[in-house]
Each structure stands twice: as structure tokens, then as C-alpha cells.
Design an enzyme around this catalytic site. Structure first.
Site, PDB file in Angstrom:
ATOM      1  N   GLY A  12     131.877  57.641   2.908  1.00 17.20           N
ATOM      2  CA  GLY A  12     132.970  56.827   3.591  1.00 17.20           C
ATOM      3  C   GLY A  12     133.574  57.854   4.270  1.00 17.20           C
ATOM      4  CG  LEU A  13     132.311  59.417   7.271  1.00 14.99           C
ATOM      5  CD1 LEU A  13     131.223  59.715   8.252  1.00 14.99           C
ATOM      6  CD2 LEU A  13     132.646  60.774   6.604  1.00 14.99           C
ATOM      7  CG  MET A  16     142.670  58.618   2.377  1.00 13.60           C
ATOM      8  SD  MET A  16     143.755  59.683   2.430  1.00 13.60           S
ATOM      9  CE  MET A  16     143.999  60.284   0.766  1.00 13.60           C
ATOM     10  N   GLY A  17     138.476  59.747   3.608  1.00 15.28           N
ATOM     11  CA  GLY A  17     137.220  60.544   3.617  1.00 15.28           C
ATOM     12  C   GLY A  17     136.662  61.324   4.651  1.00 15.28           C
ATOM     13  CG  ASN A  35     131.278  55.197   7.405  1.00 15.03           C
ATOM     14  OD1 ASN A  35     132.107  55.046   6.253  1.00 15.03           O
ATOM     15  ND2 ASN A  35     131.491  54.235   8.206  1.00 15.03           N
ATOM     16  CG  ASN A 106     145.299  54.766  -4.593  1.00 10.65           C
ATOM     17  OD1 ASN A 106     145.458  55.965  -5.208  1.00 10.65           O
ATOM     18  ND2 ASN A 106     145.964  54.671  -3.673  1.00 10.65           N
ATOM     19  CB  SER A 132     148.781  62.067  -4.339  1.00 17.06           C
ATOM     20  OG  SER A 132     149.748  61.792  -3.798  1.00 17.06           O
ATOM     21  CE  LYS A 186     147.409  58.945  -5.592  1.00 15.48           C
ATOM     22  NZ  LYS A 186     147.751  57.800  -5.155  1.00 15.48           N
ATOM     23  CG  ASN A 190     150.267  55.652  -6.115  1.00 17.11           C
ATOM     24  OD1 ASN A 190     150.289  56.912  -6.112  1.00 17.11           O
ATOM     25  ND2 ASN A 190     149.561  55.044  -5.550  1.00 17.11           N
ATOM     26  NE  ARG A 446     160.874  38.281 -33.343  1.00 12.82           N
ATOM     27  CZ  ARG A 446     160.281  38.940 -34.237  1.00 12.82           C
ATOM     28  NH1 ARG A 446     160.827  39.659 -34.958  1.00 12.82           N
ATOM     29  NH2 ARG A 446     159.159  38.758 -34.636  1.00 12.82           N
ATOM     30  CG  HIS A 452     159.522  35.229 -36.208  1.00  8.22           C
ATOM     31  ND1 HIS A 452     158.340  34.970 -36.069  1.00  8.22           N
ATOM     32  CD2 HIS A 452     160.239  34.624 -35.421  1.00  8.22           C
ATOM     33  CE1 HIS A 452     158.052  33.918 -35.070  1.00  8.22           C
ATOM     34  NE2 HIS A 452     159.199  33.659 -34.624  1.00  8.22           N
TER      35      HIS A 452
HETATM   36  C1  6PG Z   1     149.467  58.958  -2.214  1.00 12.26           C
HETATM   37  C2  6PG Z   1     149.936  57.533  -2.079  1.00 12.26           C
HETATM   38  C3  6PG Z   1     148.901  56.509  -1.483  1.00 12.26           C
HETATM   39  C4  6PG Z   1     149.295  55.145  -1.459  1.00 12.26           C
HETATM   40  C5  6PG Z   1     150.210  54.825  -0.609  1.00 12.26           C
HETATM   41  C6  6PG Z   1     150.643  53.330  -0.302  1.00 12.26           C
HETATM   42  O1  6PG Z   1     149.737  59.466  -3.440  1.00 12.26           O
HETATM   43  O2  6PG Z   1     149.067  59.468  -1.288  1.00 12.26           O
HETATM   44  O3  6PG Z   1     150.637  57.044  -3.413  1.00 12.26           O
HETATM   45  O4  6PG Z   1     147.784  56.844  -2.652  1.00 12.26           O
HETATM   46  O5  6PG Z   1     148.230  54.446  -1.143  1.00 12.26           O
HETATM   47  O6  6PG Z   1     151.526  55.413  -0.987  1.00 12.26           O
HETATM   48  O7  6PG Z   1     150.854  52.739  -1.434  1.00 12.26           O
HETATM   49  P1  6PG Z   1     151.434  51.222  -1.357  1.00 12.26           P
HETATM   50  O8  6PG Z   1     150.725  50.256  -0.232  1.00 12.26           O
HETATM   51  O9  6PG Z   1     151.364  50.433  -2.764  1.00 12.26           O
HETATM   52  O10 6PG Z   1     152.934  51.455  -0.990  1.00 12.26           O
END
Ligand code: 6PG
Length: 475
Positions: A12-13, A16-17, A35, A106, A132, A186, A190, A446, A452
């Protein structure tokens, strides 16, 4: 001359990859890449420049897998969900005992748990790894949250530690637990990211709409905060964004951006999983909800003309007060996130190390901030009830900053400026600092309508009352 076998494969290029593959190559590892769209591969290799000597480009899954040293380590950087299952189907027949495949996207941790179970017994291993830091982080030092077997971690560790961000020399990567632990942590990262961003946006909102400040002035205030206890990546980027001008209109860039926020799901997952475990991360929920409301732009535009404000006179607190308010709320939102992690750790038997999680969030990731080092220390020391808000250092900081949070929320309420995440964090603080709450009345209700049952304060056991009869006797 044929190249030596590669230490790791990156499938996966995309952004991020590619960045992770180059980071690995730069740290001296030999990387095999491929890829799905084979035409991307040549571009990637060309862009790699001198690092190309560390890279073996392959254009079929078979040649990719055969280019790797055994036991193999294969990092998939592809869209999460169905594509990952399809890749597992395709690659599994090519793997041998001890090989590890890693999902670095993610992913929903529930899917990661399912995939981990699917591979157990096949001889191959599945790792869910949260990465991240965006593209820059991936290229020069991300923070990484790893779940999976100890065997996989042994394989991955030298490479992960070499490419990770460092905080005072300590690599920001750790094996956090089995199956979905890495992806869960993770996800909560987020969720906290959403709350932090929302709270910054709320302070921007009260200054813009309540005090009439322009964007660059607010950006300059945030820039000042960078040298204090709020120092963080998200304040840094917010300060810079607010002071950036649009070359086309000469207006502040943020003034020409539509106020409708996107989201890919991880913030929402944090809230969903929290609720499933009987937890509430109300500041994170407020942030997710605010993104939802932001997309109802046409309704808001109509509502603005018909719904009366009913506001009251109030002053917007000064910059220093807003700084303290955000510090209090930032601690509270993180504390909610860590509480969700603690609940999940118990539910899924992960034994998550909160101090280590705080440590690997100190650099590389989006929520990196000065506070995370304080949190790490607080978790390393004895924590009453295991709860961050009860750590002596946090108790002391909250004592100093809560009045400012109250003044800020009170001003927002009076002026009609919405502060959903800041006020949710304050409401949670006030709920938590009450030994006696109001759920006794909920229990009475309740029992009244549904028999309850309830517990008493003065006797052991479960009780019921015939409420109408008791009420008539009392009248
Ligand atoms: C990170 C971010 C990343 C995330 C973006 C967009 O830690 O590098 O959390 O993974 O994809 O922040 O997230 P949203 O599109 O849900 O805002």
C-alpha cells in the site's frame, strides 16, 4: 546481482504507506514494496531517490511475499474494513508459520479482534497497529500503538523502535496487549484528539463571536500559550492556521473555510465503545456531536433567523482565564479517555499500562502535549482509584484552573456561544466530585413505574416499595 531478502514488506503506497516505507529504508532496513495499482510503484521508487537502494519493488503479491526474509513481517497500509479481509484471503495461502501481517490503518478494534482470532491456529500472526502523526509523522517519526502476540512484537520491535518518534530518547512505540489493544488505544487517542480540537475551536468561537477578535489575534494568543502548560501540537497548528492568510482574498484562511467538519469514524467509535461498557466520555461525545451538528449547515442558517437568543449580559474572560479553562478541560477530557481505556483493559483482559500509553503519546502523535509527561508521572505514582483526576498533581492543577473553566462556561451560557465540550467536561467534574449524587431519585422512579428495586443506604439487600400505597398512606 539479486538484492538480499527484505526485512519488512509494505503493501500500500498511499500517503502513509509510502512515508513509512521511506522511514524504514532511511533507518537502514531493506523494504519490499508493492501496491494494488501497480502503476504507482515506479513513481514511488523514483521519489525514493538514494533510498531506492534499500527498496525492492515488486508487482505481484507472490513476488512481494517471496522477497521477504522469514519469518515475514508484512505491513498493510490500505483502507480499513473489507479491503483488509480481502488481503488476508489473498496472502494467507502464501504465508508460513511464524509470519506476521500488520494492519497499520485506523481499523475498528472489533474487526482486529476478529482477524486476530481468524489467524490464530494458522501459524501466521495478526497485528493491529495504530499509527499517529499524519504523513510527516509516518515519514520522520510516528507514535505507534501495537496489539498482537509477543512473537510478532519480537519481530517488529527493532524496526518499530528505529522509525518511531522519540521523547528524550525514548521511542514512542509499545506493545500494549493482545488482539485489538493497539487499535483500541489508537481509537481512544483519536477520541481525545476530537475533544482537544473541539475545545480549541470553542475558545476560538467565544473570542470571535463573543469578543469580536479576528482570527490572527486569536492565533497570536494561542501562540503565546505554546510557551506554557498548554504547549501541544494541536495548539501549535491552530495558532499557525489562524494566522495564515488566503492568497486569493487576503482574508484569514479560516474565514473562507466552510464550517462543516468531516470525520472518518474513530471519534464516534470511542463513544460507542465507551457506552457499550457502561462508561461515558462526555467531552469526546460532545466533540463528535458538534461535528455532526456542523454538517447541518442549512438548518443552522434557517435557525439563526428564527430562534431567539435570549442572551444575558456577560464579559468574555481574559486570555489568561481562557488558558486556565482549557487546561482544566484538557485534563478532564484526557481523564475520560483514560477511564475508557481502563474499562476496556478489564473487559478484554489487556492489562493496559496507562503510564506507558502516556509516554508513547508524548511525541509523534497528534495529541502530543506537555501534559502527557505529567500524566505519565501521575500513572507511575500511586493513583487513588486508578483515576487520573485523583492524582495529587492533577488535583492541585484542577484546584487552580476550575474557577476559570466555570467563568468561561458561564460566559458562554450567558452570551449564547456554544461550548459543548468545555461544559461537558465541567459537568463531569462536578458529577465526579459529589459523594452523594441524584441517582437515588432515578432509582425511586424506576421502582415506581417498573418495580425495578433499589438498594438502601441503611440496610443490605434489594428492596421494593408499593409506591401508590405508600404515597396514599403518607397523604
Ligand atoms: C492521527 C490522526 C489520524 C486521523 C485524522 C483524521 O493520529 O494521525 O488521528 O489517524 O485519521 O486525524 O481523522 P478524522 O477524519 O476522523 O478527523
Amino acid at each position: 546481482m539479486t538484492k538480499a531478502k527484505a526485512d519488512i514488506g509494505v503493501y500500500g503506497l498511499g500517503t502513509m504507506g509510502s512515508a513509512l516505507a521511506l522511514n524504514l529504508a532511511e533507518k537502514g532496513f531493506h523494504v519490499a514494496v508493492t501496491n494494488r495499482e501497480v502503476e504507482w510503484i515506479a513513481n514511488f521508487v523514483q521519489g525514493a531517490g538514494p533510498l531506492g537502494s534499500q527498496i525492492t519493488a515488486t508487482d505481484t503479491l507472490d513476488s512481494f511475499v517471496s522477497a521477504l526474509k522469514t519469518p515475514r513481517t508484512i505491513l498493510f497500509m490500505i483502507p480499513s474494513g473489507a479491503p483488509m479481509d480481502a488481503m488476508i484471503d489473498a496472502v494467507l495461502p502464501l504465508l508460513e508459520d511464524g509470519d506476521t501481517i500488520i494492519d497499520g490503518g485506523n481499523a475498528d478494534f472489533n474487526a482486529t479482534r476478529r482477524r486476530f482470532d481468524r489467524l490464530s491456529g494458522t501459524g501466521a500472526h495478526f497485528v493491529g497497529m495504530g499509527v499517529s502523526g499524519g504523513e510527516k509523522g509516518a515519514r520522520h517519526g510516528p507514535s505507534m500503538m501495537v496489539g498482537g502476540s509477543a512473537h510478532s512484537w519480537q519481530q517488529l520491535k527493532p524496526m518499530a523502535e528505529a522509525i518511531a518518534a522519540r521523547f528524550e530518547g525514548d521511542p514512542c512505540v509499545a506493545h500494549l496487549g493482545t488482539d485489538g489493544a493497539g487499535h483500541f488505544v489508537k481509537t481512544v487517542h483519536n477520541g481525545i484528539e476530537y475533544a482537544d480540537m473541539q475545545m480549541i475551536a470553542e475558545i476560538y468561537g467565544i473570542l470571535r463571536d463573543g469578543a469580536g477578535w479576528n482570527a490572527p489575534r486569536i492565533g497570536a494568543l494561542f501562540e503565546e500559550w505554546q510557551s506554557g502548560p498548554l504547549s501541544s501540537y494541536l495548539i501549535e497548528v491552530s495558532a499557525a492556521a489562524l494566522q495564515t492568510m488566503d492568497p486569493e482574498t487576503d482574508q484569514p484562511m479560516v474565514d473562507v473555510i466552510l464550517d462543516r467538519a468531516g470525520q472518518k469514524g474513530t471519534g464516534r467509535w470511542t463513544v460507542i465503545e465507551a457506552l457499550k461498557m457502561g462508561q461515558s466520555a462526555s467531552a469526546i461525545e460532545a466533540a463528535v456531536g458538534a461535528r455532526g451538528w456542523s454538517s447541518e449547515k442549512p438548518t443552522r442558517e434557517v435557525a439563526e433567523t428564527v430562534l431567539s437568543a435570549g442572551t444575558l449580559p456577560a464579559e468574555v474572560p481574559e486570555g489568561g482565564d481562557l488558558e486556565s479553562a482549557f487546561l482544566a478541560a484538557r485534563i478532564l477530557a484526557h481523564a475520560q479517555g483514560f477511564r475508557v481505556l481502563a474499562a476496556a483493559s478489564e473487559e478484554f483482559d489487556w492489562a493496559l499500562d496507562m503510564a506507558r500509553i502516556s509516554e508513547i503519546w508524548r511525541a509523534g502523535c497528534i495529541i502530543r502535549s506537555a501534559l502527557l509527561d505529567d500524566f505519565a508521572q501521575a500513572f507511575r505514582d500511586e493513583l487513588p482509584e486508578g483515576h487520573l483526576i485523583l492524582a495529587p498533581a492533577m488535583v492541585a492543577t484542577l484546584a487552580k484552573t476550575i474557577p476559570a473553566l466555570r467563568r468561561t462556561v458561564a460566559a458562554g451560557v450567558a452570551l449564547g456561544t456554544p461550548l459543548p465540550a468545555l461544559s461537558a467536561s465541567l459537568a463531569w467534574y462536578d458529577s465526579m466530585r459529589r459523594g452523594r449524587g441524584t441517582a437515588n431519585l432515578i432509582q425511586a422512579q424506576r421502582d415506581f413505574f417498573g418495580a425495578h428495586g433499589f438498594e438502601r443506604t441503611d440496610q443490605e439487600g434489594k428492596f421494593n416499595v408499593d409506591w401508590p400505597e405508600l404515597a396514599s398512606e403518607n397523604s
